[in-house]
Design a protein around this motif. Structure first.
Motif, PDB file in Angstrom:
ATOM      1  N   ILE A  27       0.835  -1.205   0.000  1.00  0.00           N
ATOM      2  CA  ILE A  27       0.000   0.000   0.000  1.00  0.00           C
ATOM      3  C   ILE A  27       0.866   1.251   0.000  1.00  0.00           C
ATOM      4  N   GLU A  28       1.949   1.243   0.774  1.00  0.00           N
ATOM      5  CA  GLU A  28       2.836   2.394   0.822  1.00  0.00           C
ATOM      6  C   GLU A  28       3.483   2.644  -0.529  1.00  0.00           C
ATOM      7  N   LEU A  29       3.898   1.568  -1.206  1.00  0.00           N
ATOM      8  CA  LEU A  29       4.500   1.722  -2.534  1.00  0.00           C
ATOM      9  C   LEU A  29       3.495   2.271  -3.538  1.00  0.00           C
ATOM     10  N   LYS A  30       2.255   1.807  -3.482  1.00  0.00           N
ATOM     11  CA  LYS A  30       1.222   2.320  -4.389  1.00  0.00           C
ATOM     12  C   LYS A  30       1.001   3.805  -4.167  1.00  0.00           C
ATOM     13  N   ASN A  31       1.002   4.213  -2.886  1.00  0.00           N
ATOM     14  CA  ASN A  31       0.812   5.633  -2.584  1.00  0.00           C
ATOM     15  C   ASN A  31       1.967   6.473  -3.125  1.00  0.00           C
ATOM     16  N   LYS A  32       3.186   5.956  -3.014  1.00  0.00           N
ATOM     17  CA  LYS A  32       4.344   6.689  -3.533  1.00  0.00           C
ATOM     18  C   LYS A  32       4.269   6.829  -5.049  1.00  0.00           C
ATOM     19  N   VAL A  33       3.883   5.740  -5.753  1.00  0.00           N
ATOM     20  CA  VAL A  33       3.745   5.792  -7.208  1.00  0.00           C
ATOM     21  C   VAL A  33       2.680   6.806  -7.605  1.00  0.00           C
ATOM     22  N   GLN A  34       1.564   6.822  -6.873  1.00  0.00           N
ATOM     23  CA  GLN A  34       0.488   7.761  -7.163  1.00  0.00           C
ATOM     24  C   GLN A  34       0.965   9.201  -6.967  1.00  0.00           C
TER      25      GLN A  34
END
Length: 304
Positions: free
Chosen positions: A181-188
């Protein structure tokens, strides 16, 4: 007669397995009481407890109090001590908590067992006058212990360590989910920053970036919880709302609901099943000692 019971039938059992697993064996006895002891096993331990409770019972008898009668129900689920008339359960001793059981080899009446209390975790010694069937009752408890141990193994006791490993893997999966989830937020965040930079660097009068916006790979960004788009369809109607994912249902890395090895249907197991399994494993590992000994050591030990 000293029988160390180590989960092996060292004497022919007197009851069928079905009688103890599907029903129970009843016995009538007089209950002299229970008292705390320091050790889970030992002839001297129970001998002192018997002497103490007999002395207390003699005092009560001199005051006009009778020794209460009880009914014992022995099965693979434990030893229940009930009121013979009302059937109210006074004590419920689970077999994996019973560590020592002894009977009087002289008059065949007195028998006792040590059980670890489920609330205080103290060792309590229960003493009974069983009308000359003390040895039969201790053997019945031994047989019930043997069957209960076998049932424990068959129902998953062997897998206690495996359950612990699965629980560890489950925890690791949850940690990976958080990282995902943290990685997805960073990509977003990076995609949003890139779109802002593209708008700021576009020359005046240039064509507005195409909608919907795309990521650095010219793909429409995917977000499982993206807000509902208000762009109308070609016929002018609004598209149906996209159902939002429930925040209560957690998903793992592969989009599946996390597997819980301890919940096999609602209400099948208590919330603290792991600690109970550990407790049962430890209790059965200690084993049950059956012993015949002499309790009538002085005139005070005459019939109550």
């Amino acid at each position: 007669m000293n029988r160390a019971f180590s989960r092996k039938k060292d004497k022919t059992w007197m009851h069928t397995p079905e009688a103890l697993s599907k029903h129970y064996i009843p016995y009538n006895a007089k209950f002299l009481g229970s008292t705390e002891v320091e050790q889970p096993k030992g002839t001297e331990v129970v001998r002192d407890a018997v002497r103490k409770l007999k002395f207390a019972r003699h005092i009560k008898k001199s005051e006009g109090q009778k020794t209460p009668k009880v009914e014992l129900q022995i099965s693979i689920y434990g030893v229940k001590i009930l009121d013979p008339k009302t059937k109210e359960v006074q004590h419920n001793c689970q077999l994996h908590r019973i560590s020592f059981c002894a009977d009087d080899k002289t008059d065949k009446r007195i028998f006792t067992f040590i059980c670890k209390d489920s609330e205080s975790n103290k060792h309590l010694c229960y003493v009974f006058d069983s009308e000359k069937c003390a040895e039969e009752i201790t053997l019945t408890i031994g047989q019930a212990f043997d069957l209960a141990y076998r049932k424990f193994l068959e129902s998953g006791g062997k897998d206690v360590e495996t359950r612990k490993q699965i629980a560890g893997l489950q925890k690791r999966i949850q940690e990976l989910e958080t990282e995902n989830i943290e990685l997805k937020n960073k990509v977003q965040d990076l995609e949003n920053q890139l779109r802002i930079n593209q708008i700021h660097t576009s020359p005046a009068g240039s064509v507005t970036p195409k909608s919907p916006s795309t990521d650095i790979f010219d793909m429409v960004p995917f977000s499982p919880i993206s807000p509902q788009s208000s762009t109308p369809t070609r016929n002018g109607t609004q598209p149906p709302p996209v159902p939002s994912r429930s925040a209560e249902i957690k998903r793992d890395l592969f989009g599946a609901e996390p597997f819980d090895p301890f919940s096999c249907g609602a209400g099948d197991f208590p919330p603290d099943i792991q600690s109970k399994l550990d407790e049962m494993q430890e209790g059965f590992k200690m084993g049950l000692t059956l012993e015949g000994t002499v309790f009538c050591l002085d005139p005070l030990d005459s019939r109550c």
